[in-house]
Design an enzyme around this catalytic site. Structure first.
Site, mmCIF file in Angstrom:
data_model
loop_
_atom_site.group_PDB
_atom_site.id
_atom_site.type_symbol
_atom_site.label_atom_id
_atom_site.label_comp_id
_atom_site.label_asym_id
_atom_site.label_seq_id
_atom_site.Cartn_x
_atom_site.Cartn_y
_atom_site.Cartn_z
ATOM 1 N N TYR A 257 0.838 -1.199 0.000
ATOM 2 C CA TYR A 257 0.000 0.000 0.000
ATOM 3 C C TYR A 257 0.875 1.252 0.000
ATOM 4 O O TYR A 257 1.897 1.288 0.687
ATOM 5 C CB TYR A 257 -0.899 0.033 1.239
ATOM 6 C CG TYR A 257 -1.878 -1.108 1.349
ATOM 7 C CD1 TYR A 257 -3.187 -0.977 0.898
ATOM 8 C CD2 TYR A 257 -1.504 -2.322 1.927
ATOM 9 C CE1 TYR A 257 -4.098 -2.015 1.016
ATOM 10 C CE2 TYR A 257 -2.402 -3.368 2.038
ATOM 11 C CZ TYR A 257 -3.694 -3.205 1.583
ATOM 12 O OH TYR A 257 -4.578 -4.240 1.704
ATOM 13 N N HIS A 265 -6.021 1.925 -1.562
ATOM 14 C CA HIS A 265 -5.977 0.594 -2.147
ATOM 15 C C HIS A 265 -4.515 0.224 -2.401
ATOM 16 O O HIS A 265 -3.668 1.097 -2.612
ATOM 17 C CB HIS A 265 -6.755 0.555 -3.462
ATOM 18 C CG HIS A 265 -8.238 0.636 -3.285
ATOM 19 N ND1 HIS A 265 -8.979 -0.397 -2.759
ATOM 20 C CD2 HIS A 265 -9.121 1.629 -3.557
ATOM 21 C CE1 HIS A 265 -10.252 -0.057 -2.715
ATOM 22 N NE2 HIS A 265 -10.364 1.171 -3.196
ATOM 23 N N LYS A 297 -4.071 -4.534 -10.032
ATOM 24 C CA LYS A 297 -2.811 -4.382 -9.303
ATOM 25 C C LYS A 297 -1.660 -4.809 -10.204
ATOM 26 O O LYS A 297 -1.833 -5.615 -11.126
ATOM 27 C CB LYS A 297 -2.787 -5.224 -8.030
ATOM 28 C CG LYS A 297 -3.961 -4.943 -7.083
ATOM 29 C CD LYS A 297 -3.864 -5.751 -5.829
ATOM 30 C CE LYS A 297 -5.162 -5.662 -5.037
ATOM 31 N NZ LYS A 297 -5.567 -4.291 -4.756
#
Length: 322
Positions: A257, A265, A297
Site C-alpha cells: 500500500y 488501495h 494491481k
C-alpha cells in the site's frame, strides 16, 4: 529500553495489548498488525475488533531490530506472588465486588420505586373504572324505576351504555402506566491490565535484540532462507515508505500500500523469490500478470539475494497488443 513498545510473546507469537502502543505502531512506524479474530486477507476488519493485536513475524522482528520495541516473555513475566501480595489483591477484589454490589442494589432500589409507582397508578385507574361502572348501573336502575310499561323498559335497555366523558377518558389515559419491555442494563467493569498486579515483572524477561530473544528460546524468526527472504523483502519495502499486508487472497505474499490500508488501495501484489537465480516458469508469469490485471494491481516479483542482502524487483502488467 525506556520508551520502547512492549511486544508480549506467547508461544512464539507477538501481541500488543495496549491501545496507545498499537496506535503508535500504526501511525509512526507504518505497521498494520491484525487484531485477534481478523482474517489475514481482510485487515480492514481491524476497526470492528478489539485487542490484542497480533503482529506478523516480519512486523515484530522489524520493530525490535529498529529499536522501536522490545520482546517480553509473557509466560515468565508472572512470578508466583508472595502471601502479602496475594492478600492485598484479594482485599482489592472484595472491595471491588462490594462496590459493584452497592451499585447494583442502588439500581434495584430505583427500579423498585418505579415499579411501586406504576402499581399505585394501576390501582387508581382500576378504582376509577369501577366507580364509573357503578355510576352507570345506578343511572340505569333509576331510569328503570322512573319508566312506565314494558315499552319504556325495552327502550331503556336498547340504549347503548354511555361512554365516559372526554375529561374522564383523559384522566384514565393519563393514569395508564407506560412500561417498557426492555430489560434492565448494567455496566460491569473488569480490570484486565497486567500492570496493576504487583508481582507482574516484565523487566526481568525483556529482550531488546533478536539474538537475545532467540537465545532465551522465545523467538526463532527468521530461521531459514525462506524466512530471511520474506523478512528482507518486507524490510526493504517498509524502508521505502510502504505499508504491507497479507496478499494470499491475490496470489502473493504481501499487498503493498502507498499509505494507510484504511485509506488507500494496494498498488502491488508482491511475491517473494528466495534466490535471484531461481527459475520462474512462463506460466507463472502469465498467471500472475493476468491475475494482477483482473484485480487492478501490478504483480511484483521480489528477488532476495541472501549473500548481498539486497532485493531486486520485476513488475508484471498485462499489456494490450497491436
Amino acid at each position: 529500553m525506556k520508551g520502547r513498545i512492549p511486544i508480549r510473546i506467547a508461544n512464539k507469537r507477538a501481541y500488543i495489548w495496549d491501545v496507545d502502543d498499537l496506535d503508535k505502531v500504526r501511525s509512526e512506524h507504518h505497521i498494520c498488525g491484525l487484531l485477534v479474530g481478523t482474517l489475514p486477507h481482510l485487515s480492514q476488519q481491524n476497526v470492528f475488533l478489539g485487542l490484542p493485536a497480533q503482529l506478523t513475524p516480519e512486523e515484530a522482528t522489524l520493530l525490535v531490530e529498529k529499536e522501536y520495541a522490545v520482546f517480553v516473555d509473557d509466560t515468565n513475566a508472572y512470578p508466583e506472588p508472595s502471601l502479602s501480595q496475594f492478600q492485598q489483591w484479594n482485599a482489592e477484589q472484595k472491595r471491588y465486588i462490594e462496590h459493584q454490589r452497592a451499585a447494583l442494589e442502588s439500581e434495584n432500589v430505583k427500579s423498585s420505586e418505579v415499579a411501586q409507582l406504576v402499581v399505585s397508578e394501576e390501582a387508581v385507574r382500576k378504582r376509577k373504572e369501577r366507580e364509573l361502572r357503578r355510576q352507570q348501573k345506578a343511572l340505569e336502575l333509576r331510569r328503570l324505576q322512573e319508566g312506565e310499561g314494558d315499552g319504556a323498559v325495552h327502550a331503556i335497555l336498547s340504549q347503548p351504555i354511555p361512554t365516559p366523558s372526554a375529561d374522564v377518558q383523559a384522566l384514565l389515559s393519563g393514569l395508564r402506566p407506560t412500561t417498557s419491555s426492555a430489560p434492565a442494563q448494567y455496566n460491569i467493569c473488569i480490570a484486565a491490565s497486567s500492570s496493576s498486579l504487583e508481582w507482574y515483572s516484565p523487566e526481568s524477561c525483556s529482550y531488546s535484540t533478536i539474538d537475545a530473544a532467540r537465545t532465551a528460546g522465545i523467538w526463532d524468526f527468521p530461521s531459514n532462507l525462506q524466512d530471511r527472504a520474506r523478512y528482507g523483502v518486507f524490510r526493504d519495502l517498509w524502508e521505502q515508505g510502504y505499508f504491507l499486508g497479507g496478499g494470499i487472497r491475490f496470489g502473493g505474499d504481501y499487498l503493498v500500500y502507498p499509505g494507510d490500508p484504511l485509506r488507500y488501495h494496494s498498488h502491488f501484489c508482491a511475491t517473494v523469490i528466495e534466490s535471484p537465480t531461481r527459475t520462474i516458469r512462463p506460466m507463472e508469469i502469465v498467471a500472475h500478470g493476468r491475475l494482477g490485471t483482473a484485480t487492478k494491481k501490478t504483480h511484483l516479483f521480489c528477488g532476495w539475494d541472501d549473500e548481498k542482502k539486497t532485493v531486486s524487483y520485476v513488475s508484471i502488467e498485462w499489456a494490450g497488443f497491436g
